[in-house]
Write an enzyme that holds these catalytic residues in place. Sequence first.
Site, PDB file in Angstrom:
ATOM      1  N   GLY A  47      73.342  90.031 -31.145  1.00 47.07           N
ATOM      2  CA  GLY A  47      74.758  89.652 -31.201  1.00 47.07           C
ATOM      3  C   GLY A  47      75.194  89.439 -29.764  1.00 47.07           C
ATOM      4  O   GLY A  47      74.472  88.835 -28.976  1.00 47.07           O
ATOM      5  N   GLU A  48      76.326  89.988 -29.416  1.00 45.23           N
ATOM      6  CA  GLU A  48      76.789  89.891 -28.026  1.00 45.23           C
ATOM      7  C   GLU A  48      76.845  91.317 -27.481  1.00 45.23           C
ATOM      8  O   GLU A  48      77.666  92.122 -27.922  1.00 45.23           O
ATOM      9  CB  GLU A  48      78.158  89.200 -28.024  1.00 45.23           C
ATOM     10  CG  GLU A  48      78.733  88.985 -26.649  1.00 45.23           C
ATOM     11  CD  GLU A  48      77.795  88.230 -25.703  1.00 45.23           C
ATOM     12  OE1 GLU A  48      77.149  87.261 -26.140  1.00 45.23           O
ATOM     13  OE2 GLU A  48      77.698  88.645 -24.544  1.00 45.23           O
ATOM     14  N   CYS A  79      67.204  91.797 -29.263  1.00 39.82           N
ATOM     15  CA  CYS A  79      68.022  90.935 -28.407  1.00 39.82           C
ATOM     16  C   CYS A  79      69.169  91.720 -27.750  1.00 39.82           C
ATOM     17  O   CYS A  79      68.931  92.467 -26.821  1.00 39.82           O
ATOM     18  CB  CYS A  79      68.499  89.733 -29.203  1.00 39.82           C
ATOM     19  SG  CYS A  79      68.907  88.358 -28.145  1.00 39.82           S
ATOM     20  N   HIS A 172      64.454  87.411 -32.425  1.00 40.91           N
ATOM     21  CA  HIS A 172      65.054  87.878 -33.689  1.00 40.91           C
ATOM     22  C   HIS A 172      64.042  87.834 -34.831  1.00 40.91           C
ATOM     23  O   HIS A 172      64.011  86.860 -35.584  1.00 40.91           O
ATOM     24  CB  HIS A 172      66.236  86.971 -34.071  1.00 40.91           C
ATOM     25  CG  HIS A 172      67.452  87.163 -33.244  1.00 40.91           C
ATOM     26  ND1 HIS A 172      68.556  87.872 -33.671  1.00 40.91           N
ATOM     27  CD2 HIS A 172      67.760  86.743 -32.001  1.00 40.91           C
ATOM     28  CE1 HIS A 172      69.479  87.874 -32.738  1.00 40.91           C
ATOM     29  NE2 HIS A 172      69.028  87.195 -31.707  1.00 40.91           N
ATOM     30  N   GLU A 174      64.167  89.231 -37.565  1.00 42.04           N
ATOM     31  CA  GLU A 174      64.829  89.292 -38.881  1.00 42.04           C
ATOM     32  C   GLU A 174      65.191  87.905 -39.398  1.00 42.04           C
ATOM     33  O   GLU A 174      65.595  87.746 -40.534  1.00 42.04           O
ATOM     34  CB  GLU A 174      66.079  90.189 -38.801  1.00 42.04           C
ATOM     35  CG  GLU A 174      67.312  89.600 -38.127  1.00 42.04           C
ATOM     36  CD  GLU A 174      67.235  89.540 -36.597  1.00 42.04           C
ATOM     37  OE1 GLU A 174      66.166  89.851 -36.032  1.00 42.04           O
ATOM     38  OE2 GLU A 174      68.245  89.164 -35.987  1.00 42.04           O
TER      39      GLU A 174
HETATM   40  N1  GLN Z   1      73.083  86.789 -24.904  1.00 43.36           N
HETATM   41  C1  GLN Z   1      73.429  87.912 -25.704  1.00 43.36           C
HETATM   42  C2  GLN Z   1      73.892  89.084 -24.830  1.00 43.36           C
HETATM   43  O1  GLN Z   1      73.847  89.043 -23.662  1.00 43.36           O
HETATM   44  C3  GLN Z   1      72.281  88.362 -26.588  1.00 43.36           C
HETATM   45  C4  GLN Z   1      71.993  87.297 -27.602  1.00 43.36           C
HETATM   46  C5  GLN Z   1      71.432  87.798 -28.903  1.00 43.36           C
HETATM   47  O2  GLN Z   1      71.502  88.972 -29.233  1.00 43.36           O
HETATM   48  N2  GLN Z   1      70.924  86.875 -29.665  1.00 43.36           N
HETATM   49  O3  GLN Z   1      74.289  90.066 -25.359  1.00 43.36           O
END
Ligand code: GLN
Length: 203
Positions: A47-48, A79, A172, A174
């Site tokens: 995610g972010e 990620c 990812h 998943e």
């Molecule tokens: N770029 C995102 C971050 O810095 C990570 C991206 C992702 O989880 N697919 O959190």
Amino acid sequence: MKIAILSLQGAFIEHARILQRLGAETFEIRQASDWDRQKDALVIPGGESTVILKLLHELNLFQSVRRAIAGGLPVFGTCAGLILLSRHLLNPRSPYERIGTMDITTCRNAYGRQLGSFFTVHDFKGAGHPLPMSFIRAPYIEKVGDGVEVLAEVDGHIVAARQGNQLVTAFHPELNDETFIHQLFVDMVRESVSSKRGSDIGK
Ligand code: GLN
């Protein structure tokens, strides 16, 4: 086996589907009270990372989550999850403290804007065949400490690793119809559950 999935933001539903297919029970962590449920492991999804971290702090989940992982609760970070578990981050953006329990040095958004998202099929330690890997504005691991096992490298960059009960991937798993990595995690959790049972019996 019960696996909690941090479900504050990002790709959490997909993890639940795969883990359930592999026979695990899953539930979502959305607020501090969810954390009180009995669990054998935790997934921190992609995610972010800045958003997930902010929410972890604001919802008063951060300390409990970090304490549990530091105490040996098996965790799978993908990620953004990998970023949160990294002890060192080359380009942090959040003012909030990270979980930081894994001895790895990570570079966020490491592939730049144009190459931010790509798909490849690559070897993964122990898989016996190349695995599909979807990278979405992904980080990579620049350096690992002693005791961290490198599980996959793509173009000279580490993209999957394990340290004890902590498993991380920059991509990812998943999002593809391939269960090898989730199965690896389920096996890690099973081992941790049975060794805990063993030590409880010994008490
Ligand atoms: N770029 C995102 C971050 O810095 C990570 C991206 C992702 O989880 N697919 O959190």
